[in-house]
Write a protein that holds these residues in place. Structure first.
Motif, short mmCIF file in Angstrom:
data_model
loop_
_atom_site.label_atom_id
_atom_site.label_comp_id
_atom_site.label_asym_id
_atom_site.label_seq_id
_atom_site.Cartn_x
_atom_site.Cartn_y
_atom_site.Cartn_z
N CYS A 45 59.53 5.99 63.55
CA CYS A 45 58.71 5.20 64.46
C CYS A 45 58.15 6.07 65.58
O CYS A 45 58.90 6.74 66.28
N CYS A 83 59.56 4.60 69.26
CA CYS A 83 60.93 4.75 69.74
C CYS A 83 61.72 5.80 68.97
O CYS A 83 62.88 6.07 69.30
N CYS A 127 59.22 -1.37 62.38
CA CYS A 127 60.38 -0.74 62.99
C CYS A 127 61.37 -1.82 63.42
O CYS A 127 60.98 -2.74 64.13
N CYS A 131 61.73 -1.69 67.64
CA CYS A 131 60.70 -2.12 68.58
C CYS A 131 59.63 -2.98 67.92
O CYS A 131 58.78 -3.54 68.61
#
Ligand SMILES: [Zn+2]
Length: 286
Positions: A8, A11, A20, A23
């Motif tokens: 990702c 994050c 993801c 997040c």
């Protein structure tokens, strides 16, 4: 579902799948393109999102059931109520100021007509020798206050709608909190329901602005549209139509008293403030 491994970019988490898990960012996010920019632009208007169409459709076909589904947790399926309210208000303002079939600024026309009416009434009060000077001043100040209020209301429609809805949610909550369909309604849920109902009514009252009805026809149309609110409240609460209607009427009494009290307070305040010059900035010809 995508079986590839992704890292990702937001994050840093490694995962498989389309989003993801930490997040929520989509795995399809790549380099920026005009297509992305266009999608982001229409997303602001809720159009990049299927939930807007579904929400509008359901708001007309099964409003009360839709609100109940939303309150019970179907939040991804429907467009968020407050975001919807602000978008509808922004759209009505566009329509009101020129994006209508005649391409005219109805807001300006309306306020000019109001100003003319106010000045005429003030001139009449000035010319009336049968009443005392104090009563004349009060009368002139009243017309000025009504004009100013009208102007403020037309300039801030979403704030006004929100304020009215908050005021109306109170008595509505007291009368509907133990209804058959939702026996333990919370005040916050009642308020969200009222916002959705307001969205439904606001979409309807876009029609006369879009088609440039006369102001009188628009006022009649808008008043009749308010009656539509009975349908979602009936569906949401599970009461019969007669039970729903008397409860709504009963809720109107404290609501009307509070609104009148607020207007009276504004009037008294504006009269006191305007005392040195009761004619204020509205100039009377003659
Ligand atoms: Zn992430």
């Amino acid at each position: 579902m995508s079986q590839e491994n992704h890292v990702c970019p937001t994050c840093g988490r490694e995962y498989t799948g389309n989003f993801c898990p930490q997040c929520g960012q989509s795995s399809k996010v790549g380099r920026y393109s005009f297509m992305n920019a266009f999608l982001l632009f229409i997303d602001v208007w809720g159009l990049g999102n299927r939930s807007m169409f579904r929400s509008i459709r359901d708001l007309f076909l099964r409003p009360g059931y839709m609100i109940r589904d939303y309150l019970r947790g179907m939040q991804m399926a429907y467009f968020p109520p407050f975001k919807m309210l602000f978008l509808i208000c922004a759209l009505s303002l566009l329509i009101e100021t020129g994006l209508n079939i005649k391409g005219i600024n109805r807001y300006q026309q309306y306020m000019e007509a109001e100003k003319e009416y106010t000045e005429k009434k003030q001139a009449e009060a000035m010319a009336d020798n049968t009443i005392s000077e104090t009563r004349r001043d009060i009368s002139i100040a009243t017309y000025k206050m009504l004009y100013t209020l009208e102007d403020k209301i037309r300039q801030n429609p979403q704030l006004m709608v929100l304020a009215y809805m908050l005021l109306f949610s109170g008595p509505l909550y007291i009368l509907f909190r133990h209804s058959p369909a939702i026996p333990d309604l919370r005040f916050s849920e009642c308020f969200v329901a009222v916002v959705y109902i307001a969205n439904m009514l606001l979409i309807c009252i876009i029609i006369p602005s879009l088609l440039c009805f006369s102001f009188k026809a628009e006022a009649i149309f808008d008043t009749l549209v308010m009656l539509l609110a009975i349908v979602p409240i009936k569906q949401l609460s599970g009461y019969s139509y007669p039970s729903t209607i008397w409860r709504i009427l009963l809720a109107f009494i404290p609501f009307a008293i509070i609104v009148l009290a607020i207007y009276l307070a504004i009037f008294i305040l504006s009269y006191i403030l305007a005392l040195p010059n009761p004619y204020g900035n509205i100039i009377i010809s003659q």
